[in-house]
Design an enzyme around this catalytic site. Structure first.
Site, short mmCIF file in Angstrom:
data_model
loop_
_atom_site.label_atom_id
_atom_site.label_comp_id
_atom_site.label_asym_id
_atom_site.label_seq_id
_atom_site.Cartn_x
_atom_site.Cartn_y
_atom_site.Cartn_z
N GLU A 61 -15.56 -45.62 -56.44
CA GLU A 61 -15.61 -46.82 -55.61
C GLU A 61 -14.74 -47.93 -56.21
O GLU A 61 -14.00 -48.62 -55.50
CB GLU A 61 -17.07 -47.29 -55.49
CG GLU A 61 -17.24 -48.54 -54.67
CD GLU A 61 -18.46 -49.34 -55.14
OE1 GLU A 61 -19.42 -48.74 -55.66
OE2 GLU A 61 -18.42 -50.56 -55.00
N ASP B 160 -11.62 -49.32 -54.04
CA ASP B 160 -11.55 -50.74 -53.69
C ASP B 160 -10.13 -51.28 -53.93
O ASP B 160 -9.57 -51.98 -53.08
CB ASP B 160 -12.57 -51.48 -54.56
CG ASP B 160 -12.54 -52.98 -54.35
OD1 ASP B 160 -12.99 -53.42 -53.29
OD2 ASP B 160 -12.07 -53.70 -55.26
N ASP C 155 -19.75 -48.95 -49.71
CA ASP C 155 -19.31 -48.52 -51.04
C ASP C 155 -18.87 -47.06 -51.03
O ASP C 155 -17.92 -46.68 -51.71
CB ASP C 155 -20.46 -48.69 -52.06
CG ASP C 155 -20.75 -50.15 -52.35
OD1 ASP C 155 -19.95 -51.01 -51.90
OD2 ASP C 155 -21.75 -50.44 -53.02
N GLU D 67 -15.42 -46.62 -49.71
CA GLU D 67 -14.44 -46.95 -50.76
C GLU D 67 -14.31 -45.80 -51.75
O GLU D 67 -13.21 -45.47 -52.20
CB GLU D 67 -14.85 -48.23 -51.48
CG GLU D 67 -14.64 -49.48 -50.64
CD GLU D 67 -14.84 -50.77 -51.41
OE1 GLU D 67 -14.14 -51.74 -51.13
OE2 GLU D 67 -15.72 -50.81 -52.30
#
Lengths: 233, 233
Positions: A47, A51, A120, A123
């Site tokens: 994650e 991101d 999340d 991502e």
């Protein structure tokens, strides 16, 4: 267990060289905490990476597509696309909650529908594609799954928010009702055109089309503004 | 004008396909504001992009090099490298202020030495490499110019901060002085090894070597801690 994980991979239009990376991306920390085994790695590190990949890909998209837009506005536009709400929406579209592994407690408390968990996880999936296939492959996947959100944000920037302006103008008049109605859709799934009309007190004031429902409404609102003399053709 | 811009490109070990992109990266907004011409684009949009590229490359570096580190710590480590202070330091090393274009006012007020301006310009240069050569080429450049900072941060994470620990232990004893001394350097410029010793009240308590001065001091402090029985060999 993993419910047809290859179907998810197919829906994302990306074939993993190592499907285990996708499995990690779908593993919530509650599962690892409960099972406490060596092979159980949660999706949190992926994650972290996803991101950053997402920020860059979306940043690059706006950089190229909005050549006269300042860095401050580019940054705001990016935030309008890369946020928990949008990530959740896209995650739900791909049903990623159904493919995830949770600990029993988290599952019981509805983890697979929780906004932050789904956002999340999306991502993490993007991070997994990056690890597995590199930057260019990830760009393809992201531009595909974020396509509508990116186009909407770009058009919004280029053309302004006609719907809000129409709303504001008509609010000055008491007792006015404003409705949008999707009256047609054409083309194949991956290249649809949407047609909307805006009605003021039941009367059609504008029609518009676009690659998303929202865009077609914006275009309908624009036509209405032109009719009202509030906008040039 | 542009003082030997190709030299900067050479120092960065990257050959631009379109050198104009590098010129844009070196153009401060004060120059554009003053000249107000169409061709004058400032470096701010490239900085927006470079910032995201840098985050991803540094994030990816720590992701691969610290396999057991949590996402929270990865994030902190990245911030320890990607910050104004470090960017400024590297920017100064490459003398980028000397290659920049400023408006007269900004130049007069010392813009070419200002921390934020140099840090932002370095990000813009990274964005320029990304536009010109893509992600993999940018990764090479960034890993090269941030090499020492990345290694230091990684070693610090893996081995802990020996210098601070030694300092703390010795502070408990009154009247103790602690000095680090670089007593040797070997190898070519791009592959140097540094040798440091730590002296306590003039007496050598530890020696260490490493790819940066800071690392060699850390290793010297580690040896001192071992001698004091505060650290295993």
């Amino acid at each position: 267990m993993f419910k047809d994980i290859l179907r998810l991979s197919g829906n994302l239009k990306y074939e993993f060289n190592d499907i285990n990376i996708l499995k990690t991306a779908l593993t919530h920390s509650s599962y690892v905490n409960e099972h406490n085994n060596k092979n159980g790695i949660s999706n949190e590190r992926l994650e972290f990476l996803g991101d950053a990949v997402l920020d860059l890909i979306v940043g690059e998209y706006f950089f190229y597509n909005l050549k006269n837009t300042s860095e401050g506005k580019l940054s705001k536009l990016r935030s309008s696309v890369v946020n928990e709400e949008t990530l959740f929406e896209i995650g739900v579209k791909f049903s990623i909650g159904d493919y995830m592994r949770f600990g029993k407690g988290e599952l019981k408390f509805g983890g697979k529908k929780r906004k932050s968990i789904i956002a999340d996880c999306l991502e993490a999936i993007i991070g997994a594609v990056f690890i597995d296939g590199g930057y260019e492959a990830t760009k393809k996947v992201v531009l595909n799954i974020f396509k509508e959100k990116l186009i909407e944000a770009k058009e919004f920037k280029l053309n302004g928010d006609y719907k809000s302006r129409l709303q504001e103008i008509l609010q000055k008049t008491n007792g006015v009702t404003l409705n949008y109605n999707l009256y047609n859709e054409t083309g194949p799934d991956n290249d649809k055109v949407f047609y909307s009309e805006v009605r003021v007190n039941g009367e059609i004031l504008g029609r518009g089309s676009g690659s998303t429902k929202k865009l077609s409404e914006q275009m309908a609102a624009k036509e209405a503004l032109v009719k009202l003399g509030e906008e040039d053709v």
